[in-house]
Structures are given as structure tokens and as C-alpha cells.
Write a protein that holds these residues in place. Sequence first.
Motif, PDB file in Angstrom:
ATOM      1  N   LEU A 295      -5.315  -2.875  -1.702  1.00  0.00           N
ATOM      2  CA  LEU A 295      -4.142  -2.562  -0.805  1.00  0.00           C
ATOM      3  C   LEU A 295      -3.092  -1.958  -1.747  1.00  0.00           C
ATOM      4  CD1 LEU A 295      -2.947  -2.541   2.036  1.00  0.00           C
ATOM      5  CD2 LEU A 295      -2.117  -4.886   1.460  1.00  0.00           C
ATOM      6  N   GLY A 296      -3.245  -0.776  -2.172  1.00  0.00           N
ATOM      7  CA  GLY A 296      -2.341  -0.260  -3.229  1.00  0.00           C
ATOM      8  C   GLY A 296      -1.152   0.159  -2.821  1.00  0.00           C
ATOM      9  N   VAL A 297      -0.430   1.223  -3.492  1.00  0.00           N
ATOM     10  CA  VAL A 297       0.820   2.186  -2.865  1.00  0.00           C
ATOM     11  C   VAL A 297       0.530   2.786  -1.875  1.00  0.00           C
ATOM     12  CG1 VAL A 297       2.764   3.423  -3.805  1.00  0.00           C
ATOM     13  CG2 VAL A 297       1.695   1.703  -5.273  1.00  0.00           C
ATOM     14  N   ARG A 298      -0.523   3.752  -1.862  1.00  0.00           N
ATOM     15  CA  ARG A 298      -0.763   4.521  -0.684  1.00  0.00           C
ATOM     16  C   ARG A 298      -1.010   3.818   0.506  1.00  0.00           C
ATOM     17  NH1 ARG A 298      -5.377   7.093   1.093  1.00  0.00           N
ATOM     18  NH2 ARG A 298      -6.351   6.026  -0.781  1.00  0.00           N
ATOM     19  N   GLU A 299      -1.972   2.928   0.415  1.00  0.00           N
ATOM     20  CA  GLU A 299      -2.446   2.144   1.776  1.00  0.00           C
ATOM     21  C   GLU A 299      -1.216   1.434   2.324  1.00  0.00           C
ATOM     22  OE1 GLU A 299      -5.691   3.150  -1.132  1.00  0.00           O
ATOM     23  OE2 GLU A 299      -3.899   2.081  -1.380  1.00  0.00           O
ATOM     24  N   PHE A 300      -0.636   0.782   1.431  1.00  0.00           N
ATOM     25  CA  PHE A 300       0.516   0.116   1.931  1.00  0.00           C
ATOM     26  C   PHE A 300       1.717   0.875   2.534  1.00  0.00           C
ATOM     27  CE2 PHE A 300       5.163  -1.447   1.160  1.00  0.00           C
ATOM     28  CZ  PHE A 300       5.091  -2.323   2.011  1.00  0.00           C
ATOM     29  N   PHE A 301       2.195   2.043   2.234  1.00  0.00           N
ATOM     30  CA  PHE A 301       3.183   2.884   2.725  1.00  0.00           C
ATOM     31  C   PHE A 301       2.509   3.573   3.995  1.00  0.00           C
ATOM     32  CE2 PHE A 301       5.205   2.289  -1.246  1.00  0.00           C
ATOM     33  CZ  PHE A 301       6.547   2.099  -0.783  1.00  0.00           C
ATOM     34  N   SER A 302       1.350   3.714   4.245  1.00  0.00           N
ATOM     35  CA  SER A 302       0.772   4.130   5.290  1.00  0.00           C
ATOM     36  C   SER A 302       0.932   3.041   6.716  1.00  0.00           C
ATOM     37  CB  SER A 302      -0.747   4.526   5.197  1.00  0.00           C
ATOM     38  OG  SER A 302      -1.673   3.549   5.044  1.00  0.00           O
ATOM     39  N   ILE A 303       0.706   1.810   6.255  1.00  0.00           N
ATOM     40  CA  ILE A 303       0.992   0.878   7.239  1.00  0.00           C
ATOM     41  C   ILE A 303       2.484   0.568   7.541  1.00  0.00           C
ATOM     42  CG2 ILE A 303       0.767  -1.656   7.545  1.00  0.00           C
ATOM     43  CD1 ILE A 303      -1.834  -1.471   5.810  1.00  0.00           C
ATOM     44  N   LEU A 304       3.411   0.980   6.566  1.00  0.00           N
ATOM     45  CA  LEU A 304       4.790   0.779   6.465  1.00  0.00           C
ATOM     46  C   LEU A 304       5.353   1.826   7.475  1.00  0.00           C
ATOM     47  CD1 LEU A 304       7.353  -0.395   3.931  1.00  0.00           C
ATOM     48  CD2 LEU A 304       7.459   1.856   5.115  1.00  0.00           C
ATOM     49  N   ASP A 305       4.751   3.007   7.176  1.00  0.00           N
ATOM     50  CA  ASP A 305       5.367   4.268   7.929  1.00  0.00           C
ATOM     51  C   ASP A 305       5.134   4.059   9.541  1.00  0.00           C
ATOM     52  OD1 ASP A 305       6.516   5.210   5.762  1.00  0.00           O
ATOM     53  OD2 ASP A 305       4.811   6.444   5.324  1.00  0.00           O
ATOM     54  N   PHE A 306       3.832   3.648   9.684  1.00  0.00           N
ATOM     55  CA  PHE A 306       3.463   3.459  11.078  1.00  0.00           C
ATOM     56  C   PHE A 306       4.099   2.471  11.716  1.00  0.00           C
ATOM     57  CE2 PHE A 306       0.645   1.810  14.521  1.00  0.00           C
ATOM     58  CZ  PHE A 306       0.327   3.045  15.270  1.00  0.00           C
ATOM     59  N   THR A 307       4.280   1.046  11.000  1.00  0.00           N
ATOM     60  CA  THR A 307       5.059  -0.051  11.813  1.00  0.00           C
ATOM     61  C   THR A 307       6.353   0.238  12.063  1.00  0.00           C
ATOM     62  OG1 THR A 307       3.476  -1.316  10.378  1.00  0.00           O
ATOM     63  CG2 THR A 307       5.303  -2.460  11.278  1.00  0.00           C
ATOM     64  N   TRP A 308       7.101   0.938  11.191  1.00  0.00           N
ATOM     65  CA  TRP A 308       8.463   1.113  11.375  1.00  0.00           C
ATOM     66  C   TRP A 308       8.775   2.403  12.168  1.00  0.00           C
ATOM     67  CZ3 TRP A 308      11.232  -3.044  10.754  1.00  0.00           C
ATOM     68  CH2 TRP A 308      10.861  -4.010  10.088  1.00  0.00           C
ATOM     69  N   CYS A 309       7.893   3.429  11.833  1.00  0.00           N
ATOM     70  CA  CYS A 309       8.168   4.728  12.642  1.00  0.00           C
ATOM     71  C   CYS A 309       7.499   4.975  13.891  1.00  0.00           C
ATOM     72  CB  CYS A 309       8.178   5.912  11.540  1.00  0.00           C
ATOM     73  SG  CYS A 309       9.172   5.598  10.228  1.00  0.00           S
ATOM     74  N   SER A 310       6.338   4.847  13.875  1.00  0.00           N
ATOM     75  CA  SER A 310       4.998   5.189  14.753  1.00  0.00           C
ATOM     76  C   SER A 310       4.625   4.190  15.763  1.00  0.00           C
ATOM     77  CB  SER A 310       4.103   5.993  14.418  1.00  0.00           C
ATOM     78  OG  SER A 310       4.572   7.041  13.518  1.00  0.00           O
TER      79      SER A 310
END
Length: 677
Positions: A295-310
Motif C-alpha cells: 500500500l504505497g503512495v500511489r495506491e493510498f492516494f487513489s483510495i483517498l481521492d475516491f473516498t473524499w471526492c467520488s
Amino acid sequence: MAANGEGDWELVVRSNKKGKNQTIVNGKLSRDEKREFFQKAPKATFNGAIEITPIGKENRKPKSPKAGPESKKKGEKKGNSASHQPRTLDEAVARLSVGEMQSLLDVVMSRFLDSPLIWLKDLASYLNVRVSPVKQPDPVFKGQDPSYPASRMSNKVKQLLLSTLSQCSDTVLASFHKHCITSMVQEQIKGLSVAGYKLFLQILSIHRPHVGVVHLQSYCELRQSIQNQTPTCLSLLWAVGQPGINNFGIGLRIWMELMVPLIGLKNYSAYVVDYGSDVFSGGGGGATKEYGDVLGVREFFSILDFTWCSSGSLAKPVQRQLFALYPKVKTTAFTSSPEVVLRNFFPSFLRRLNMDAPEQLKIELKTCLVQCLMQDPHCWNVWSQLYVKHLPQSAILLKHLVVEMDMLSQSSKTNKGEFPKMFKCFSETNKQMAHKIDSVPGLRDATEATNELLSHLRKVKTIKKSSGSRFWSILVVVLIVGIIWDIKSAGSFYGSKVGLILERVGLIPYVEDFGRSLRIATIQAYRWCVYNIPFYYSKGCDLAEPYLLLVWSWFEVAVAYFWAALDSIVEYIPIIKESIEKRLPGLSTSVIYYTNTMLQYGNTTVIAVKDAAMPYFLEVHNYVSTKVLIGALAPERLHEYVIGSIEYLRLLILRIHSTLMDNFEQDTENIVSKSSL
């Protein structure tokens, strides 16, 4: 092939009838011949193999015979077999016969002694044929426990499968796992039952979970090709995800690589979030370097963007479940060494912090940025390099640090001298760009926030100089608490470090005399309270009762007089109102008008304030419920803590009371024995 008289070629083929040839002019086939050719041609299966259609008498369609007794008997047998087909999956699993399975294994093992993969394939085919209920179950067995349907299998059948799997190597099991996944997908696309394959895959995943991720990349490619077929794709996700139910590392890898790419699709989001919740809650978890690699930087921010934006496109229960899952994902991504990892996350957090971001996302980004600065000192150097490039984002973060400066100063991992140095560097940069303050976005806000932070640091430095006396008082309290804790940890005063030091300097006799005197005084005081407090209480009640009754009667008289005075005032109100109206005409009307106006304005103001504050209250409520009141601070856990504290306090009071009473009785017996002597 020969040439005719006109110069064209003829194709001569053998006819089905003996002794006759068929000539095809110009090499062309008729429509019936083409259909026959395609029916007899080899066919390519789903996995790339070539299936050859047999040609012979058995392949010909027989003429439909007349209905007779034999055909009726066959129809009756077929109807009886269909009527005995299990209706549910539980019934089909319960019907599995360990004797039939053992006989099948004996025959296959005797023929293919050194080919365990063939044993497993035949056994899987047998299971898939036998476990074929009339009512097809849900692709992911929704509403069932995680061990379903293997939990419905008898112990003998389960032991036979496990013993067969234990005879195979990991390489064979990985190939068999891929075979079952591929066969399951192919047969479900054809509309056939695949419960037997799922059952065998679940047993294999429990026995050796690591073989389920050997071909994970192939499963991801297969998922991509069938994701428009929802039931089949859900079956694939369920089957591949079984090894991660009880293994957090494997489950995290499967969730991130296979399932998270589907989280935005309506048909899969509920299962993807539910599987992630099961992995993070029931699979163990923990923040380690190994999980941080998955669960690196790219994977974490894909989850963060979806959780808070989509995540607004998800159903409300799924959205709440995703918000509850996000803190666990963040903890795992930051790993057990945030002091060397957060510097990789800081630039992405800072880049997303802009004025157009949703308010909830901005709060989360500010919180994460402060955490990076507190736990990884190298983030200050990263920020200094990104300051000018991301000046509007830096201005927002600086304004937030004005509020969070006290908490940031208390961090043990932060270099206290880094704040003034870094803020002075930012201030110098702002001064160099002062001539562009109207053209550079965020420069004015950054300058104001930096000056405020430097002023705050100077005030804190002044306050620290005048807090010496308070420090000594706190030191005394801490010293007393430390001595008590030392004695409690050692189990006795003589075994504690304080007791050993006092014994070394020869002060133990004086401490013992002081403790003895204090104990005697405490017991005497408690004895006095036990004997005298009830006596003095009854005497006080006897003496004070007449006076209390007299005071109560006076109070009743005063209340009656007050109500009578109010009645008199009410009677004089019309007279007073008429007198005021004569001397100051219109005053009462003006007072009533302005009073009503003020009340209406106050009511409007309260409603406006309530409407303006409601989103913030909702954000606070959401923040507290999803980020604060979770885990050890969940409401049910807090309730347990309160009940436990009350029970502990009750037992402590009872223990103190019983100890004092035992000492009191012992001293009383000693006094009686001495007096008798």
C-alpha cells in the motif's frame, strides 16, 4: 484436383458413400456443405485449447424413432433423476459421499501415479457436477459467514480433500488454483453451476493461502476482460479473495491489485468495500514495512481521492463503511516508521490542498500535513523546496499552523529549533517577492500567516521565562506521583527504589515512625467518625428541627406575601399605563413595536446563525463519529470503561472500609486484652 476441358480446375473429394466421388466446380462449396464443414471443423476453447469434433456414426443425428415403451422408460428415469437433484447448496454439499470420492481418487491415482494435478482436476470436476443445486446461490454468498460453504461440508469429506492437497507441492497447487479459476469463469459464462469449484477453492485457500496469489496478475487480466459480466466477475473476486480472509498481508495485496480498481463501479463497490473492511478488521493488520510496500503512495492516494471526492455516488451505508475504513488504510500506508516514510506523502498532500477542494477533504489534508510535520522532521526541508511552487497551498497550511502551533510544538519528534528557522526562511522569501504581492496568488495570505506565526513564537518564548515557579510546583506533584508509582510497581516500600535509597542513607527508622504515627492517627480518626458522626447527626437533627420548621414557615409567609404583592401590581398596571399614556402619548405603542421588532430580529438572527453553523456541526459530528469515537474510543467501549471505573471505585471503597474496620477491631481486642490483664 484436375483441369476440365474449358481450362478451369475441379476439386474432387470422397463422398460418404463408397465408390462415388463428388466434384466441386471452381473449388466452391454449397451452403449445406459449408455448414457441415464448420460443424466438423476443430473449435478453440476459452483457454486456448483446440477441441476436435469426432466424426463417425456416433456423430450423426439419428432419425427420430416412434414413441414406444423403451422411450417412455427412459423419460421416466430422466424425470426421476431431475426430481432428486438438490434444491439448495446446503443440501448439495450435505449429499457429498466420501466413498464415491475415495473410489474416484483410487482409480485416478492408479492410472496416473505421478500426476497429482490430474487427481485434483478430476476431483474438482466431480465436486462441480455433484454440487449443482437447482436454486443457484448468490455469487458472493451474501449474508453468509466467511467460512460458507465449506462450513456445511462434513468432516470426513473435508479431511479427504485436505489429505489429497497435502500430497501436492506448491507449484502443483498454484497450477490447480489457476485451472479452477479459469474453469469456473468459463462454465459460469455458459450458464452452468460453479459451486463445486468455489468449494474446492475455499478449502485450498484455507489450507495453503499463499498459492492463491501466485497467478494474481493473470487473475487481474481475466477480471478486466469479464468485468462487464457482473455475476461471473463477482464469483472471480470471491474465489480469488478467499486466501486473504485470515491472512492480512495476502488479503491486502488481493484487495489493492484485484478489487480496488473496481471500487468506482456500482455493481462492485459494495463488495469491494465490504471485503476491505473484513481484511482490515478480521485479518490482523498492523503497520509494518511489508504492508507499506503493498500500500504505497500511489495506491493510498487513489483510495483517498475516491473516498473524499467520488464516494458521493455510492449508497449511504457503503459510503459510511468506506469512511470508517479510510483511517485503517491510512495507518497501514504510513507503516511503523512514519519518521522516514511521511516525506514521500507530503508533496501529494500539499499539492491537493487548494481552495477548490471540498471542505472535508481540506480538513483531512491539513490534518495529514500536520502529522507529517510532527512525525517526520525531513518534511520541513521538503516543504521549503515546494514553498514557492505551491504558494497558495502553503498559505492555507500556514494559516492552519497558527491554530495548531501549540500541538506542533509539543511533538517529541519535532526539532523545536526548526520552527523559527523555517518560518524566518519563509518570511525572507516573502519579502523578496513583496513587489509581486498583488500578482502572485497566495503571497499576501502567506505573508500574514508567517508574521503571525513568528509573533506567536516570540510570545511563547516570553511566557516560558516567567513559568519557573509553576514548573517547580508541577515537579513536586510529579515527584509525589512517581514515588507512589515506584512503590506500587515494586509491591512494597522496602523493595522500591525510594525505600532502597532511604535505607542506604539510614532514614528508614524515621520513615517507619512517621508511617506508624500516621497509621495510628488515621485509625483513631476513622474510629471517631464511626462512633461520633451518627451521634452528632441525630443530636443536630433534634436541635435544628424546630428552627428548620420555623424557617420553612417564614419562607411560606414570604412566598405568600410576594404573590399578594404581584396581584396588587397587576391591579395597578392599567392605572400606571393610563398615567404614562397621558404624560407621554405613544410611548407604550413605541415600546411594544420596538420590542416586537427586536424579538423578530433576534429570532431571524438565531435562525441564520443556526443555518450557518449547521454544516460545521455536521462536520464536527462526522469527524468525531468517524475519526475520534472509533476503536478504543467507540461509544460502546467508553460505556464499558465508565462501568468498569465505577465498579473498580466501589470495590476500592469497600476494600478500604474493610481494612479500616479490621484494624479497628484488632486495636479494640488489644485494648480489651490489656485491660483484662
